[in-house]
Design an enzyme around this catalytic site. Structure first.
Site, PDB file in Angstrom:
ATOM      1  N   GLY A  43      52.108  36.831  72.071  1.00 12.59           N
ATOM      2  CA  GLY A  43      52.888  35.601  72.082  1.00 12.59           C
ATOM      3  C   GLY A  43      52.880  34.801  73.369  1.00 12.59           C
ATOM      4  O   GLY A  43      52.993  33.580  73.355  1.00 12.59           O
ATOM      5  N   ASP A 101      64.873  37.186  72.118  1.00 11.40           N
ATOM      6  CA  ASP A 101      65.658  36.962  70.912  1.00 11.40           C
ATOM      7  C   ASP A 101      66.830  37.958  70.957  1.00 11.40           C
ATOM      8  O   ASP A 101      67.836  37.693  71.604  1.00 11.40           O
ATOM      9  CB  ASP A 101      64.693  37.191  69.731  1.00 11.40           C
ATOM     10  CG  ASP A 101      65.251  36.809  68.383  1.00 11.40           C
ATOM     11  OD1 ASP A 101      65.965  35.809  68.294  1.00 11.40           O
ATOM     12  OD2 ASP A 101      64.957  37.508  67.402  1.00 11.40           O
ATOM     13  N   GLY A 103      66.766  40.726  72.560  1.00 12.38           N
ATOM     14  CA  GLY A 103      66.733  41.324  73.900  1.00 12.38           C
ATOM     15  C   GLY A 103      66.143  42.730  73.890  1.00 12.38           C
ATOM     16  O   GLY A 103      65.904  43.312  74.953  1.00 12.38           O
ATOM     17  N   LYS A 129      66.844  32.629  72.912  1.00 10.70           N
ATOM     18  CA  LYS A 129      67.760  32.258  71.822  1.00 10.70           C
ATOM     19  C   LYS A 129      69.061  33.014  72.049  1.00 10.70           C
ATOM     20  O   LYS A 129      69.241  34.115  71.522  1.00 10.70           O
ATOM     21  CB  LYS A 129      67.159  32.685  70.477  1.00 10.70           C
ATOM     22  CG  LYS A 129      66.157  31.743  69.895  1.00 10.70           C
ATOM     23  CD  LYS A 129      65.943  32.045  68.424  1.00 10.70           C
ATOM     24  CE  LYS A 129      64.565  32.580  68.187  1.00 10.70           C
ATOM     25  NZ  LYS A 129      64.266  32.857  66.771  1.00 10.70           N
ATOM     26  N   ASP A 157      53.682  32.931  66.753  1.00  9.67           N
ATOM     27  CA  ASP A 157      53.074  32.941  65.426  1.00  9.67           C
ATOM     28  C   ASP A 157      54.080  33.056  64.299  1.00  9.67           C
ATOM     29  O   ASP A 157      55.243  33.404  64.499  1.00  9.67           O
ATOM     30  CB  ASP A 157      52.124  34.140  65.305  1.00  9.67           C
ATOM     31  CG  ASP A 157      52.887  35.459  65.103  1.00  9.67           C
ATOM     32  OD1 ASP A 157      53.865  35.695  65.856  1.00  9.67           O
ATOM     33  OD2 ASP A 157      52.538  36.226  64.197  1.00  9.67           O
TER      34      ASP A 157
HETATM   35  P1  5GP Z   1      63.502  40.573  70.658  1.00 10.70           P
HETATM   36  O1  5GP Z   1      63.022  41.967  70.899  1.00 10.70           O
HETATM   37  O2  5GP Z   1      64.078  39.898  71.861  1.00 10.70           O
HETATM   38  O3  5GP Z   1      64.430  40.517  69.470  1.00 10.70           O
HETATM   39  O4  5GP Z   1      62.267  39.751  70.156  1.00 10.70           O
HETATM   40  C1  5GP Z   1      61.206  39.449  70.934  1.00 10.70           C
HETATM   41  C2  5GP Z   1      59.970  39.191  70.092  1.00 10.70           C
HETATM   42  O5  5GP Z   1      60.260  38.772  68.739  1.00 10.70           O
HETATM   43  C3  5GP Z   1      59.215  38.050  70.716  1.00 10.70           C
HETATM   44  O6  5GP Z   1      58.366  38.497  71.754  1.00 10.70           O
HETATM   45  C4  5GP Z   1      58.495  37.454  69.526  1.00 10.70           C
HETATM   46  O7  5GP Z   1      57.283  38.147  69.314  1.00 10.70           O
HETATM   47  C5  5GP Z   1      59.419  37.723  68.348  1.00 10.70           C
HETATM   48  N1  5GP Z   1      60.245  36.538  68.035  1.00 10.70           N
HETATM   49  C6  5GP Z   1      61.574  36.405  68.177  1.00 10.70           C
HETATM   50  N2  5GP Z   1      61.989  35.182  67.793  1.00 10.70           N
HETATM   51  C7  5GP Z   1      60.873  34.516  67.393  1.00 10.70           C
HETATM   52  C8  5GP Z   1      60.645  33.183  66.890  1.00 10.70           C
HETATM   53  O8  5GP Z   1      61.528  32.329  66.720  1.00 10.70           O
HETATM   54  N3  5GP Z   1      59.344  32.890  66.598  1.00 10.70           N
HETATM   55  C9  5GP Z   1      58.325  33.765  66.752  1.00 10.70           C
HETATM   56  N4  5GP Z   1      57.102  33.341  66.428  1.00 10.70           N
HETATM   57  N5  5GP Z   1      58.512  35.015  67.233  1.00 10.70           N
HETATM   58  C10 5GP Z   1      59.773  35.379  67.550  1.00 10.70           C
END
Ligand code: 5GP
Length: 179
Positions: A43, A101, A103, A129, A157
């Site tokens: 990403g 997102d 975390g 976010k 993506d």
């Molecule tokens: P976390 O572990 O913070 O919940 O999520 C991180 C990962 O989730 C990011 O590196 C990404 O790959 C994916 N992700 C979270 N939100 C989004 C979004 O709105 N769009 C996309 N394409 N990927 C997201």
């Protein structure tokens, strides 16, 4: 592809301006340090390429390939598919993420990297976010805080598509099967 998304959430111009600012802040902080810039793939690839060119310092580049989501929603499981090639012990590491997102990914990766005893470890994310946060992680540099939408483009993506969109857009739930 472009017409699927209509108005960008973050335009190319806004991205360019903000990344220049981030580059300036990072350049200032890491003066006379041994900076290793760790990109979290896939990403962060586009953000990383622009950010590294906005940093006016000698820098070691390295990458990790990580899988942390299942069909658009985070699973809470973070798998490192490809690890760093550089030793980071005693060095100043800046982790470069696409989006924070829940975390969970940042928490997992910073815990893993801390075990290798870097001199310092900070996090830079293009997007955050806050409404989705489950874990209070420390993100030192944030490009943009965005509302709770699923976004694509500029490296991000949906089912491995849309990463090449040059700006950030909200995925239109009508145009694809819901993530
Ligand atoms: P976390 O572990 O913070 O919940 O999520 C991180 C990962 O989730 C990011 O590196 C990404 O790959 C994916 N992700 C979270 N939100 C989004 C979004 O709105 N769009 C996309 N394409 N990927 C997201």
């Amino acid at each position: 592809m472009t017409q699927l998304f209509g108005k960008p959430l973050v335009t190319q111009e806004a991205m360019r301006t903000r990344i220049k600012e981030l580059g300036r802040d990072i350049t200032q902080y890491y003066q006379h340090k041994d900076l290793v810039l760790v990109g979290v793939l896939k990403g962060a690839f586009m953000f990383y390429a622009d950010l590294v060119r906005a940093i006016r310092l000698p820098v070691t580049v390295d990458f990790m390939i990580v899988k942390s989501q299942l069909r658009g929603n985070t699973t809470g499981k973070v798998k490192v598919l490809t690890d760093l090639t550089e030793e980071i012990q005693g060095r100043d590491v800046l982790l470069v993420e696409d989006i924070v997102d829940s975390g969970l990914t940042v928490q997992h990766l910073t815990r893993q990297l801390s075990k290798r005893k870097p001199k310092s470890l900070q996090v830079c994310a293009l997007l955050s976010k806050p409404a989705r946060r489950q874990i209070d992680v420390n993100v030192h540099y944030i490009g943009f805080e965005i509302p709770n939408h699923y976004v694509v483009g500029y490296g991000l993506d949906y089912q491995q598509q849309y990463r090449n969109l040059p700006y950030l857009a909200v995925l239109d739930p009508k145009s694809v099967e819901a993530p």
